[in-house]
Design a protein around this motif. Structure first.
Motif, PDB file in Angstrom:
ATOM      1  N   GLU A 186       0.835  -1.199   0.000  1.00 56.79           N
ATOM      2  CA  GLU A 186       0.000   0.000   0.000  1.00 56.79           C
ATOM      3  C   GLU A 186       0.871   1.250   0.000  1.00 56.79           C
ATOM      4  O   GLU A 186       0.604   2.208  -0.730  1.00 56.79           O
ATOM      5  CB  GLU A 186      -0.931  -0.019   1.221  1.00 56.79           C
ATOM      6  CG  GLU A 186      -1.960  -1.137   1.168  1.00 56.79           C
ATOM      7  CD  GLU A 186      -2.649  -1.361   2.490  1.00 56.79           C
ATOM      8  OE1 GLU A 186      -2.039  -1.047   3.543  1.00 56.79           O
ATOM      9  OE2 GLU A 186      -3.790  -1.846   2.493  1.00 56.79           O
ATOM     10  N   ARG A 187       1.913   1.243   0.819  1.00 55.77           N
ATOM     11  CA  ARG A 187       2.820   2.398   0.851  1.00 55.77           C
ATOM     12  C   ARG A 187       3.486   2.586  -0.508  1.00 55.77           C
ATOM     13  O   ARG A 187       3.683   3.715  -0.958  1.00 55.77           O
ATOM     14  CB  ARG A 187       3.876   2.198   1.935  1.00 55.77           C
ATOM     15  CG  ARG A 187       3.328   2.209   3.354  1.00 55.77           C
ATOM     16  CD  ARG A 187       4.432   2.462   4.368  1.00 55.77           C
ATOM     17  NE  ARG A 187       5.467   1.448   4.299  1.00 55.77           N
ATOM     18  CZ  ARG A 187       5.467   0.315   5.008  1.00 55.77           C
ATOM     19  NH1 ARG A 187       4.454   0.052   5.821  1.00 55.77           N
ATOM     20  NH2 ARG A 187       6.461  -0.545   4.922  1.00 55.77           N
ATOM     21  N   ALA A 188       3.816   1.478  -1.160  1.00 51.87           N
ATOM     22  CA  ALA A 188       4.467   1.562  -2.466  1.00 51.87           C
ATOM     23  C   ALA A 188       3.551   2.197  -3.502  1.00 51.87           C
ATOM     24  O   ALA A 188       3.993   2.998  -4.337  1.00 51.87           O
ATOM     25  CB  ALA A 188       4.904   0.168  -2.912  1.00 51.87           C
ATOM     26  N   GLU A 189       2.281   1.855  -3.464  1.00 52.22           N
ATOM     27  CA  GLU A 189       1.337   2.426  -4.424  1.00 52.22           C
ATOM     28  C   GLU A 189       1.151   3.924  -4.183  1.00 52.22           C
ATOM     29  O   GLU A 189       1.114   4.720  -5.125  1.00 52.22           O
ATOM     30  CB  GLU A 189      -0.013   1.702  -4.330  1.00 52.22           C
ATOM     31  CG  GLU A 189      -1.036   2.150  -5.362  1.00 52.22           C
ATOM     32  CD  GLU A 189      -0.591   1.876  -6.791  1.00 52.22           C
ATOM     33  OE1 GLU A 189      -0.958   2.668  -7.679  1.00 52.22           O
ATOM     34  OE2 GLU A 189       0.117   0.870  -7.016  1.00 52.22           O
ATOM     35  N   ILE A 190       1.055   4.315  -2.921  1.00 49.19           N
ATOM     36  CA  ILE A 190       0.926   5.742  -2.597  1.00 49.19           C
ATOM     37  C   ILE A 190       2.187   6.484  -3.034  1.00 49.19           C
ATOM     38  O   ILE A 190       2.113   7.577  -3.604  1.00 49.19           O
ATOM     39  CB  ILE A 190       0.664   5.926  -1.091  1.00 49.19           C
ATOM     40  CG1 ILE A 190      -0.676   5.305  -0.697  1.00 49.19           C
ATOM     41  CG2 ILE A 190       0.687   7.410  -0.713  1.00 49.19           C
ATOM     42  CD1 ILE A 190      -0.897   5.232   0.792  1.00 49.19           C
ATOM     43  N   ALA A 191       3.335   5.879  -2.784  1.00 48.36           N
ATOM     44  CA  ALA A 191       4.599   6.506  -3.180  1.00 48.36           C
ATOM     45  C   ALA A 191       4.682   6.653  -4.693  1.00 48.36           C
ATOM     46  O   ALA A 191       5.205   7.651  -5.202  1.00 48.36           O
ATOM     47  CB  ALA A 191       5.774   5.686  -2.655  1.00 48.36           C
ATOM     48  N   ALA A 192       4.169   5.655  -5.427  1.00 50.44           N
ATOM     49  CA  ALA A 192       4.200   5.723  -6.885  1.00 50.44           C
ATOM     50  C   ALA A 192       3.353   6.883  -7.391  1.00 50.44           C
ATOM     51  O   ALA A 192       3.753   7.617  -8.308  1.00 50.44           O
ATOM     52  CB  ALA A 192       3.712   4.402  -7.476  1.00 50.44           C
ATOM     53  N   LEU A 218      -5.360  15.210  -8.106  1.00 52.67           N
ATOM     54  CA  LEU A 218      -5.086  13.855  -8.556  1.00 52.67           C
ATOM     55  C   LEU A 218      -5.941  13.535  -9.783  1.00 52.67           C
ATOM     56  O   LEU A 218      -7.086  13.986  -9.878  1.00 52.67           O
ATOM     57  CB  LEU A 218      -5.393  12.855  -7.442  1.00 52.67           C
ATOM     58  CG  LEU A 218      -4.599  13.028  -6.146  1.00 52.67           C
ATOM     59  CD1 LEU A 218      -5.136  12.077  -5.081  1.00 52.67           C
ATOM     60  CD2 LEU A 218      -3.111  12.782  -6.378  1.00 52.67           C
ATOM     61  N   THR A 219      -5.405  12.767 -10.685  1.00 52.28           N
ATOM     62  CA  THR A 219      -6.168  12.393 -11.872  1.00 52.28           C
ATOM     63  C   THR A 219      -7.190  11.319 -11.503  1.00 52.28           C
ATOM     64  O   THR A 219      -7.044  10.617 -10.490  1.00 52.28           O
ATOM     65  CB  THR A 219      -5.244  11.842 -12.955  1.00 52.28           C
ATOM     66  OG1 THR A 219      -4.711  10.575 -12.521  1.00 52.28           O
ATOM     67  CG2 THR A 219      -4.097  12.809 -13.263  1.00 52.28           C
ATOM     68  N   PRO A 220      -8.241  11.147 -12.313  1.00 54.02           N
ATOM     69  CA  PRO A 220      -9.212  10.081 -12.044  1.00 54.02           C
ATOM     70  C   PRO A 220      -8.555   8.705 -11.953  1.00 54.02           C
ATOM     71  O   PRO A 220      -8.947   7.882 -11.122  1.00 54.02           O
ATOM     72  CB  PRO A 220     -10.168  10.183 -13.237  1.00 54.02           C
ATOM     73  CG  PRO A 220     -10.105  11.621 -13.639  1.00 54.02           C
ATOM     74  CD  PRO A 220      -8.676  12.015 -13.433  1.00 54.02           C
ATOM     75  N   THR A 221      -7.568   8.444 -12.793  1.00 53.20           N
ATOM     76  CA  THR A 221      -6.881   7.154 -12.747  1.00 53.20           C
ATOM     77  C   THR A 221      -6.125   6.979 -11.443  1.00 53.20           C
ATOM     78  O   THR A 221      -6.157   5.905 -10.818  1.00 53.20           O
ATOM     79  CB  THR A 221      -5.904   7.032 -13.930  1.00 53.20           C
ATOM     80  OG1 THR A 221      -6.639   7.108 -15.152  1.00 53.20           O
ATOM     81  CG2 THR A 221      -5.150   5.711 -13.880  1.00 53.20           C
ATOM     82  N   GLN A 222      -5.455   8.020 -11.011  1.00 49.66           N
ATOM     83  CA  GLN A 222      -4.733   7.952  -9.735  1.00 49.66           C
ATOM     84  C   GLN A 222      -5.696   7.737  -8.577  1.00 49.66           C
ATOM     85  O   GLN A 222      -5.443   6.926  -7.681  1.00 49.66           O
ATOM     86  CB  GLN A 222      -3.921   9.230  -9.532  1.00 49.66           C
ATOM     87  CG  GLN A 222      -2.731   9.349 -10.464  1.00 49.66           C
ATOM     88  CD  GLN A 222      -2.110  10.723 -10.452  1.00 49.66           C
ATOM     89  OE1 GLN A 222      -2.748  11.716 -10.064  1.00 49.66           O
ATOM     90  NE2 GLN A 222      -0.852  10.818 -10.869  1.00 49.66           N
ATOM     91  N   ARG A 223      -6.830   8.434  -8.603  1.00 47.99           N
ATOM     92  CA  ARG A 223      -7.805   8.279  -7.527  1.00 47.99           C
ATOM     93  C   ARG A 223      -8.361   6.860  -7.511  1.00 47.99           C
ATOM     94  O   ARG A 223      -8.580   6.284  -6.445  1.00 47.99           O
ATOM     95  CB  ARG A 223      -8.934   9.305  -7.682  1.00 47.99           C
ATOM     96  CG  ARG A 223      -8.488  10.753  -7.563  1.00 47.99           C
ATOM     97  CD  ARG A 223      -9.682  11.682  -7.357  1.00 47.99           C
ATOM     98  NE  ARG A 223     -10.329  11.370  -6.095  1.00 47.99           N
ATOM     99  CZ  ARG A 223      -9.905  11.830  -4.913  1.00 47.99           C
ATOM    100  NH1 ARG A 223      -8.867  12.637  -4.835  1.00 47.99           N
ATOM    101  NH2 ARG A 223     -10.535  11.500  -3.816  1.00 47.99           N
ATOM    102  N   ASP A 224      -8.583   6.293  -8.685  1.00 48.54           N
ATOM    103  CA  ASP A 224      -9.102   4.931  -8.748  1.00 48.54           C
ATOM    104  C   ASP A 224      -8.103   3.946  -8.151  1.00 48.54           C
ATOM    105  O   ASP A 224      -8.478   3.035  -7.395  1.00 48.54           O
ATOM    106  CB  ASP A 224      -9.395   4.564 -10.210  1.00 48.54           C
ATOM    107  CG  ASP A 224      -9.990   3.176 -10.337  1.00 48.54           C
ATOM    108  OD1 ASP A 224     -11.095   2.954  -9.801  1.00 48.54           O
ATOM    109  OD2 ASP A 224      -9.346   2.296 -10.953  1.00 48.54           O
ATOM    110  N   ARG A 225      -6.831   4.120  -8.464  1.00 45.88           N
ATOM    111  CA  ARG A 225      -5.796   3.247  -7.892  1.00 45.88           C
ATOM    112  C   ARG A 225      -5.749   3.376  -6.371  1.00 45.88           C
ATOM    113  O   ARG A 225      -5.625   2.371  -5.647  1.00 45.88           O
ATOM    114  CB  ARG A 225      -4.439   3.591  -8.496  1.00 45.88           C
ATOM    115  CG  ARG A 225      -4.287   3.143  -9.938  1.00 45.88           C
ATOM    116  CD  ARG A 225      -3.193   3.923 -10.642  1.00 45.88           C
ATOM    117  NE  ARG A 225      -1.903   3.828  -9.951  1.00 45.88           N
ATOM    118  CZ  ARG A 225      -0.866   4.631 -10.230  1.00 45.88           C
ATOM    119  NH1 ARG A 225      -0.990   5.579 -11.164  1.00 45.88           N
ATOM    120  NH2 ARG A 225       0.264   4.488  -9.580  1.00 45.88           N
ATOM    121  N   LEU A 226      -5.883   4.604  -5.872  1.00 44.83           N
ATOM    122  CA  LEU A 226      -5.854   4.818  -4.426  1.00 44.83           C
ATOM    123  C   LEU A 226      -7.109   4.255  -3.766  1.00 44.83           C
ATOM    124  O   LEU A 226      -7.042   3.679  -2.672  1.00 44.83           O
ATOM    125  CB  LEU A 226      -5.716   6.306  -4.128  1.00 44.83           C
ATOM    126  CG  LEU A 226      -4.405   6.956  -4.572  1.00 44.83           C
ATOM    127  CD1 LEU A 226      -4.476   8.469  -4.436  1.00 44.83           C
ATOM    128  CD2 LEU A 226      -3.225   6.406  -3.772  1.00 44.83           C
TER     129      LEU A 226
END
Length: 285
Positions: free
Chosen positions: A211-217, A264-272
């Protein structure tokens, strides 16, 4: 794009990204001055919502804010909380929603904050040992006396919020909530439907390594910090969310407040969003 302001109780306008004063040390004197400088810097940067509580140092945090900021600039809301008291026998803090305790803590808060009315007063926790009607009835009486402007709750369930709304007009709810801890999503949904301010405490928290890795990305993509990603996610998740990140350092304060300008972009928000999924559960919208 969501507005960066919100009207608490329908009429009290504040910027949505506020400041939690809980982490500001009040002693020794050198730390106290640093804390005052952080509070003043927050206001300089446009913060109009600061959260404190009787429990934070037994009122010492309230006194610090008054020392640093009084006379208060127009439009600044300092909200405090009552309903947790220290036992004179053990020295331990515990829930205490008895009418006499609530009334005494409100009176003390008025004096420490140097105000005639606390514009937003929140019940720190519901005391299961005192009838809810007695707790909220006391706050309603203080509101009628002009000592409280608006009443909020903290760490409540949807059922408790519903019962409270039968007794008072609830202007705010302060529950634990962040990108990775969304247990109180149903409470947030009620708040959004009723235009009740939702102040997440612990608005930034880190989970498992993946989870931390995804947020960092996402942070790398957005050229910001992971903390800013977490706060920007909150601001974009619901128009009633008013995050109150706390810190005792000016550099962290400035980092936190810069999140208000991050989109944040819609794609980034979806990943989060998917970080909070449980097996077999779709990501909340």
């Amino acid at each position: 794009m969501l507005s960066n302001t919100f009207h608490v109780g329908g009429d009290l306008g504040v910027r949505r990204l506020g400041f939690g004063a809980m982490h500001l040390p009040t002693e020794p004197a050198s730390d106290r001055e640093k804390s005052a400088a952080v509070a003043r810097r927050a206001v300089e940067l446009g913060v109009t919502l600061i959260d404190t509580a009787h429990m934070y140092g037994g009122g010492a945090n309230e006194e610090l804010l008054a020392e640093a900021l009084h006379p208060y600039p127009e439009g600044l809301l300092i909200t405090t909380k009552v309903g947790v008291a220290r036992s004179p026998e053990s020295g331990e803090w515990g829930l205490d929603g008895r009418p006499a305790t609530l009334r005494a803590q409100v009176e003390q808060g008025l004096r420490r904050l140097r105000v005639e009315r606390i514009e937003l007063l929140q019940l720190h926790r519901i005391d299961p040992g005192t009838p809810l009607a007695d707790q909220l009835g006391t706050l309603r009486e203080l509101q009628a006396e002009g000592k409280i402007g608006r009443i909020g709750l903290s760490e409540v369930t949807t059922d408790e919020l519903g019962r409270a709304r039968e007794i008072i007009d609830v202007s705010s709810v302060q529950n634990r909530y962040n990108l990775l801890d969304r247990e109180h999503e149903p409470v947030l949904a009620v708040c959004e439907a009723a235009a009740i301010a939702f102040l997440p405490w612990r608005p930034v928290a880190w989970g498992a390594l993946g989870e931390r890795a995804e947020i960092a990305a996402v942070a790398v993509e957005a050229a910001c910090t992971p903390t800013q990603v977490a706060l920007a996610w909150l601001l974009g998740h619901s128009p009633v969310i008013l995050p109150i990140p706390g810190t005792a350092r000016i550099d962290h304060l400035e980092e936190n407040l810069a999140a208000a300008d991050l989109n944040l972009t819609p794609t980034q928000r979806d990943r989060l969003n998917r970080l909070s999924e449980k097996p077999g559960q779709a990501a909340p919208s």
